[in-house]
Design a protein around this motif. Sequence first.
Motif, mmCIF file in Angstrom:
data_model
loop_
_atom_site.group_PDB
_atom_site.id
_atom_site.type_symbol
_atom_site.label_atom_id
_atom_site.label_comp_id
_atom_site.label_asym_id
_atom_site.label_seq_id
_atom_site.Cartn_x
_atom_site.Cartn_y
_atom_site.Cartn_z
ATOM 1 N N GLU A 182 -40.992 41.955 48.184
ATOM 2 C CA GLU A 182 -42.217 42.432 48.825
ATOM 3 C C GLU A 182 -43.435 42.166 47.944
ATOM 4 N N LEU A 183 -43.312 42.385 46.639
ATOM 5 C CA LEU A 183 -44.424 42.119 45.721
ATOM 6 C C LEU A 183 -44.767 40.631 45.688
ATOM 7 N N LYS A 184 -43.755 39.774 45.710
ATOM 8 C CA LYS A 184 -44.013 38.327 45.722
ATOM 9 C C LYS A 184 -44.779 37.929 46.985
ATOM 10 N N ASN A 185 -44.414 38.524 48.114
ATOM 11 C CA ASN A 185 -45.116 38.222 49.360
ATOM 12 C C ASN A 185 -46.570 38.672 49.298
ATOM 13 N N LYS A 186 -46.817 39.833 48.707
ATOM 14 C CA LYS A 186 -48.199 40.313 48.564
ATOM 15 C C LYS A 186 -49.012 39.389 47.674
ATOM 16 N N VAL A 187 -48.410 38.926 46.566
ATOM 17 C CA VAL A 187 -49.096 37.994 45.670
ATOM 18 C C VAL A 187 -49.424 36.700 46.405
ATOM 19 N N GLN A 188 -48.495 36.209 47.219
ATOM 20 C CA GLN A 188 -48.733 34.988 47.974
ATOM 21 C C GLN A 188 -49.886 35.169 48.956
ATOM 22 N N ASP A 189 -49.947 36.335 49.607
ATOM 23 C CA ASP A 189 -51.051 36.606 50.526
ATOM 24 C C ASP A 189 -52.381 36.622 49.799
ATOM 25 N N LEU A 190 -52.427 37.237 48.614
ATOM 26 C CA LEU A 190 -53.674 37.257 47.831
ATOM 27 C C LEU A 190 -54.082 35.858 47.410
ATOM 28 N N GLU A 191 -53.122 35.022 47.054
ATOM 29 C CA GLU A 191 -53.430 33.643 46.682
ATOM 30 C C GLU A 191 -54.037 32.887 47.852
ATOM 31 N N ASN A 192 -53.460 33.080 49.027
ATOM 32 C CA ASN A 192 -53.983 32.408 50.217
ATOM 33 C C ASN A 192 -55.396 32.867 50.533
ATOM 34 N N GLN A 193 -55.633 34.177 50.422
ATOM 35 C CA GLN A 193 -56.988 34.686 50.677
ATOM 36 C C GLN A 193 -57.989 34.130 49.675
ATOM 37 N N LEU A 194 -57.609 34.039 48.399
ATOM 38 C CA LEU A 194 -58.502 33.508 47.372
ATOM 39 C C LEU A 194 -58.786 32.036 47.614
ATOM 40 N N ARG A 195 -57.787 31.289 48.051
ATOM 41 C CA ARG A 195 -57.963 29.865 48.307
ATOM 42 C C ARG A 195 -58.924 29.649 49.465
ATOM 43 N N ILE A 196 -58.804 30.491 50.512
ATOM 44 C CA ILE A 196 -59.716 30.375 51.648
ATOM 45 C C ILE A 196 -61.132 30.708 51.231
ATOM 46 N N THR A 197 -61.300 31.712 50.374
ATOM 47 C CA THR A 197 -62.636 32.093 49.899
ATOM 48 C C THR A 197 -63.274 30.965 49.089
ATOM 49 N N GLN A 198 -62.503 30.303 48.235
ATOM 50 C CA GLN A 198 -63.038 29.209 47.420
ATOM 51 C C GLN A 198 -63.459 28.030 48.275
ATOM 52 N N VAL A 199 -62.668 27.715 49.325
ATOM 53 C CA VAL A 199 -63.018 26.597 50.202
ATOM 54 C C VAL A 199 -64.294 26.877 50.973
ATOM 55 N N SER A 200 -64.427 28.104 51.478
ATOM 56 C CA SER A 200 -65.629 28.446 52.252
ATOM 57 C C SER A 200 -66.854 28.537 51.373
ATOM 58 N N ALA A 201 -66.698 28.812 50.055
ATOM 59 C CA ALA A 201 -67.848 28.940 49.158
ATOM 60 C C ALA A 201 -68.311 27.602 48.600
ATOM 61 N N SER A 202 -67.515 26.535 48.669
ATOM 62 C CA SER A 202 -67.902 25.233 48.113
ATOM 63 C C SER A 202 -68.940 24.584 49.009
ATOM 64 N N PRO A 203 -69.972 23.787 48.417
ATOM 65 C CA PRO A 203 -71.033 23.138 49.225
ATOM 66 C C PRO A 203 -70.431 22.150 50.216
ATOM 67 N N ALA A 204 -71.088 22.049 51.374
ATOM 68 C CA ALA A 204 -70.594 21.150 52.404
ATOM 69 C C ALA A 204 -70.735 19.715 51.955
ATOM 70 N N GLY A 205 -69.743 18.918 52.237
ATOM 71 C CA GLY A 205 -69.787 17.497 51.927
ATOM 72 C C GLY A 205 -69.396 17.158 50.520
ATOM 73 N N SER A 206 -69.332 18.108 49.636
ATOM 74 C CA SER A 206 -68.949 17.816 48.252
ATOM 75 C C SER A 206 -67.453 17.705 48.162
ATOM 76 N N VAL A 207 -67.041 16.721 47.376
ATOM 77 C CA VAL A 207 -65.624 16.488 47.191
ATOM 78 C C VAL A 207 -65.290 16.723 45.735
ATOM 79 N N SER A 208 -64.431 17.657 45.511
ATOM 80 C CA SER A 208 -64.036 17.969 44.133
ATOM 81 C C SER A 208 -62.697 17.325 43.868
ATOM 82 N N PRO A 209 -62.454 16.896 42.647
ATOM 83 C CA PRO A 209 -61.171 16.281 42.321
ATOM 84 C C PRO A 209 -60.032 17.256 42.581
#
Length: 304
Positions: A182-209
């Motif tokens: 259950e703890l591993k699943n919660k950690v995975q959910d937090l990782e997914n939420q953080l990844r979505i936040t980082q993608v939405s916060a990056s400038p449009a059209g910019s490509v990062s390595p």
Amino acid sequence: MNRAFSRKKDKTWMHTPEALSKHYIPYNAKFLGSTEVEQPKGTEVVRDAVRKLKFARHIKKSEGQKIPKVELQISIYGVKILEPKTKEVQHNCQLHRISFCADDKTDKRIFTFICKDSESNKHLCYVFDSEKCAEEITLTIGQAFNLAYRKFLESGGKDVETRKQIAGLQKRIQDLETENVELKNKVQDLENQLRITQVSASPAGSVSPQSPSTDIFDMVPFSPTSHPPAVPTPNGTQPPPVPGRAAEIKRDLFGAEPFDPFSCAAGDFPPDIQSKLDEMQEGFKMGLTLEGTVFCLDPVDSKC
């Protein structure tokens, strides 16, 4: 078991312990049948059962039906009732479930015992007719019970509390493993939420390595199927490929294989060993009462 073996003072055991422990003692008898009784012990209880079954057999005998013959196999593992020719087991009465055994002191043919049924948990009284062997069969059942009780104490009986503790620890490990998942699943959910936040916060059209994804602790997640990049050796050659891992062994949250104290003796101990041990302990604690009594009370009895 205050009266369980009171007749031993009058009669010595008739068989060697090896005969009942490693083999069995066979007897031939006629099976009058079995009937439910209210109590696990008592002369009056078996007397009523004997009279009832004798009367039923008397009616069937008058109709031309014969009393079926059976073979009894008595050992420390129980009393088996078999069909003499096919050897098909009709009933298997474990000794710790047998609470009362008696033979008729006037007829010398009739003997009976009360056994608790393993499925219904009802007390059943089994009644037999054996020429001049009723008392011997009764004593043999008593001797087998005595040996089985000693064997139980020497083997599993003394380990009941230990096995309870082991079972408790196994349950605790299972709970911790579930909590870990259950703890591993919660950690995975937090990782997914953080990844979505980082993608939405990056400038449009910019490509990062592209770089390996990291978890919330900025660590690259470990994958058992992924392999580290090959690093050339000092002479410029590539190192030999890392052999693939064998099938993953299920381990607990401590990295150890789950401990099963009964796996090496699965044939001797069933999965529900604790309930079986408790049942045997309760049955042996009740004890087996042996009695010689009088069943024949009227002319109908003697004609059967």
